[in-house]
Design a protein around this motif. Structure first.
Motif, PDB file in Angstrom:
ATOM      1  N   LEU A 123      -4.958   7.306   1.749  1.00  0.00           N
ATOM      2  CA  LEU A 123      -3.939   6.716   1.039  1.00  0.00           C
ATOM      3  C   LEU A 123      -2.478   7.453   0.993  1.00  0.00           C
ATOM      4  O   LEU A 123      -1.673   6.947   1.315  1.00  0.00           O
ATOM      5  CB  LEU A 123      -4.432   6.125  -0.130  1.00  0.00           C
ATOM      6  CG  LEU A 123      -3.343   5.604  -1.291  1.00  0.00           C
ATOM      7  CD1 LEU A 123      -2.892   4.317  -0.717  1.00  0.00           C
ATOM      8  CD2 LEU A 123      -3.586   5.598  -2.740  1.00  0.00           C
ATOM      9  N   ARG A 128      -4.976  -6.397  -1.227  1.00  0.00           N
ATOM     10  CA  ARG A 128      -4.937  -6.578   0.137  1.00  0.00           C
ATOM     11  C   ARG A 128      -4.828  -8.394   0.297  1.00  0.00           C
ATOM     12  O   ARG A 128      -4.677  -8.999  -0.731  1.00  0.00           O
ATOM     13  CB  ARG A 128      -6.386  -6.326   0.699  1.00  0.00           C
ATOM     14  CG  ARG A 128      -6.838  -4.959   0.795  1.00  0.00           C
ATOM     15  CD  ARG A 128      -8.068  -4.781   1.656  1.00  0.00           C
ATOM     16  NE  ARG A 128      -8.495  -3.402   1.962  1.00  0.00           N
ATOM     17  CZ  ARG A 128      -8.923  -2.586   1.018  1.00  0.00           C
ATOM     18  NH1 ARG A 128      -9.779  -3.020  -0.117  1.00  0.00           N
ATOM     19  NH2 ARG A 128      -9.352  -1.274   1.468  1.00  0.00           N
ATOM     20  N   SER A 174      -8.624  -4.751  -3.425  1.00  0.00           N
ATOM     21  CA  SER A 174      -7.615  -4.037  -3.664  1.00  0.00           C
ATOM     22  C   SER A 174      -8.015  -2.575  -3.508  1.00  0.00           C
ATOM     23  O   SER A 174      -9.077  -2.236  -3.498  1.00  0.00           O
ATOM     24  CB  SER A 174      -7.285  -4.281  -5.070  1.00  0.00           C
ATOM     25  OG  SER A 174      -8.422  -4.102  -5.921  1.00  0.00           O
ATOM     26  N   GLU A 175      -7.147  -1.580  -3.682  1.00  0.00           N
ATOM     27  CA  GLU A 175      -7.111  -0.224  -3.746  1.00  0.00           C
ATOM     28  C   GLU A 175      -6.610   0.210  -5.212  1.00  0.00           C
ATOM     29  O   GLU A 175      -5.635  -0.276  -5.312  1.00  0.00           O
ATOM     30  CB  GLU A 175      -6.455   0.553  -2.477  1.00  0.00           C
ATOM     31  CG  GLU A 175      -7.598   0.505  -1.202  1.00  0.00           C
ATOM     32  CD  GLU A 175      -6.688   1.234  -0.173  1.00  0.00           C
ATOM     33  OE1 GLU A 175      -7.471   1.556   0.608  1.00  0.00           O
ATOM     34  OE2 GLU A 175      -5.426   1.359  -0.003  1.00  0.00           O
ATOM     35  N   ASP A 207     -11.967   1.617  -4.089  1.00  0.00           N
ATOM     36  CA  ASP A 207     -11.706   0.544  -3.058  1.00  0.00           C
ATOM     37  C   ASP A 207     -12.591  -0.405  -3.721  1.00  0.00           C
ATOM     38  O   ASP A 207     -13.567  -0.590  -3.691  1.00  0.00           O
ATOM     39  CB  ASP A 207     -12.237   0.934  -1.482  1.00  0.00           C
ATOM     40  CG  ASP A 207     -11.989  -0.297  -0.885  1.00  0.00           C
ATOM     41  OD1 ASP A 207     -11.996  -1.537  -0.984  1.00  0.00           O
ATOM     42  OD2 ASP A 207     -12.032   0.093   0.353  1.00  0.00           O
ATOM     43  N   TYR A 257      -2.491  -0.241  -8.385  1.00  0.00           N
ATOM     44  CA  TYR A 257      -3.102  -0.766  -7.501  1.00  0.00           C
ATOM     45  C   TYR A 257      -2.389  -1.778  -6.602  1.00  0.00           C
ATOM     46  O   TYR A 257      -1.187  -1.858  -6.876  1.00  0.00           O
ATOM     47  CB  TYR A 257      -4.471  -1.527  -7.946  1.00  0.00           C
ATOM     48  CG  TYR A 257      -4.152  -3.100  -8.713  1.00  0.00           C
ATOM     49  CD1 TYR A 257      -4.454  -4.110  -8.025  1.00  0.00           C
ATOM     50  CD2 TYR A 257      -3.478  -3.051  -9.905  1.00  0.00           C
ATOM     51  CE1 TYR A 257      -4.122  -5.321  -8.504  1.00  0.00           C
ATOM     52  CE2 TYR A 257      -3.257  -4.269 -10.472  1.00  0.00           C
ATOM     53  CZ  TYR A 257      -3.674  -5.518  -9.694  1.00  0.00           C
ATOM     54  OH  TYR A 257      -3.324  -6.631 -10.219  1.00  0.00           O
ATOM     55  N   LEU A 308     -12.618   5.549  -3.031  1.00  0.00           N
ATOM     56  CA  LEU A 308     -11.256   5.411  -2.193  1.00  0.00           C
ATOM     57  C   LEU A 308     -11.143   6.776  -1.270  1.00  0.00           C
ATOM     58  O   LEU A 308     -11.054   7.680  -2.278  1.00  0.00           O
ATOM     59  CB  LEU A 308     -10.016   4.826  -3.333  1.00  0.00           C
ATOM     60  CG  LEU A 308      -8.744   4.861  -2.561  1.00  0.00           C
ATOM     61  CD1 LEU A 308      -8.617   3.730  -1.570  1.00  0.00           C
ATOM     62  CD2 LEU A 308      -7.692   4.538  -3.537  1.00  0.00           C
ATOM     63  N   ARG A 340       0.788  -1.122   0.177  1.00  0.00           N
ATOM     64  CA  ARG A 340       0.047   0.047   0.116  1.00  0.00           C
ATOM     65  C   ARG A 340       0.726   1.270   0.053  1.00  0.00           C
ATOM     66  O   ARG A 340       0.577   2.216  -0.545  1.00  0.00           O
ATOM     67  CB  ARG A 340      -0.822  -0.051   1.231  1.00  0.00           C
ATOM     68  CG  ARG A 340      -1.993   1.100   1.246  1.00  0.00           C
ATOM     69  CD  ARG A 340      -2.932   0.875   2.381  1.00  0.00           C
ATOM     70  NE  ARG A 340      -3.943   2.030   2.169  1.00  0.00           N
ATOM     71  CZ  ARG A 340      -4.272   2.840   2.689  1.00  0.00           C
ATOM     72  NH1 ARG A 340      -3.644   3.133   3.864  1.00  0.00           N
ATOM     73  NH2 ARG A 340      -5.510   3.641   2.339  1.00  0.00           N
TER      74      ARG A 340
END
Length: 165
Positions: A162, A137, A118-119, A114, A134, A157, A92
């Motif tokens: 972030l 997680r 994943s982000e 989000d 990206y 997101l 991240r």
């Protein structure tokens, strides 16, 4: 040729997408994005016609060429073709760092999501090709239904959260 599509086949579990190869209008303009902004390194170059870029010493993750597209107009968003190419970051914090870099350089983002698993940050390269940056997680944290099946979603997101990671 016999149609064998009804036969059950699964790609081997360690199969991966190896690289993307994009037609671009101008190599130098594309290098400003992929090399200078995103930080990929050139591994090979064929004059002003093609360039191969990598992260971490791989032979290439991204190939760019002007063989059929030199000085062409931007990618058409309506119609068939590539929706986006996705670049996966390991952590991240790495996604946060590239997002900060994009913002500091006033590079326009087209979205941020989000997905539960994943982000992601979305943007277009200079030729209008969609790019997703990206991180995934941990599999144990992926959202699941009561029956255990994967339940991905798309939520906004929090980019501020972030970039402060």
């Amino acid at each position: 040729m016999k149609n064998t599509m009804s036969i059950q086949y699964k790609a081997p579990p360690k199969t991966r997408i190896g690289h993307i190869h994009l037609r671009v209008s101008n190599i130098e303009k594309s290098l400003l994005f992929y090399r200078d902004l995103l930080g990929f390194e050139i591994t090979e170059r064929i004059g002003d016609q093609a360039v191969f870029l990598s992260a971490g010493g791989y032979h290439h993750h991204i190939a760019l060429n002007t063989w059929y597209s030199k000085n062409s107009s931007k990618s058409n968003k309506s119609g068939v073709g590539l929706f986006h190419a996705a670049i996966l970051y390991d952590k991240r914090e790495e996604l946060a760092a590239i997002t900060r870099r994009l913002i500091e350089n006033n590079y326009p983002l087209t979205g941020a999501a989000d997905h539960g698993v994943s982000e992601a940050i979305y943007l277009d390269d200079p030729d209008g090709n969609g790019i997703e940056l990206y991180w995934d997680r941990s599999k144990k944290d992926w959202p699941r239904d009561a029956d255990g099946s994967l339940k991905m979603y798309t939520k906004n997101l929090n980019v501020e959260d972030l970039i402060n990671a």
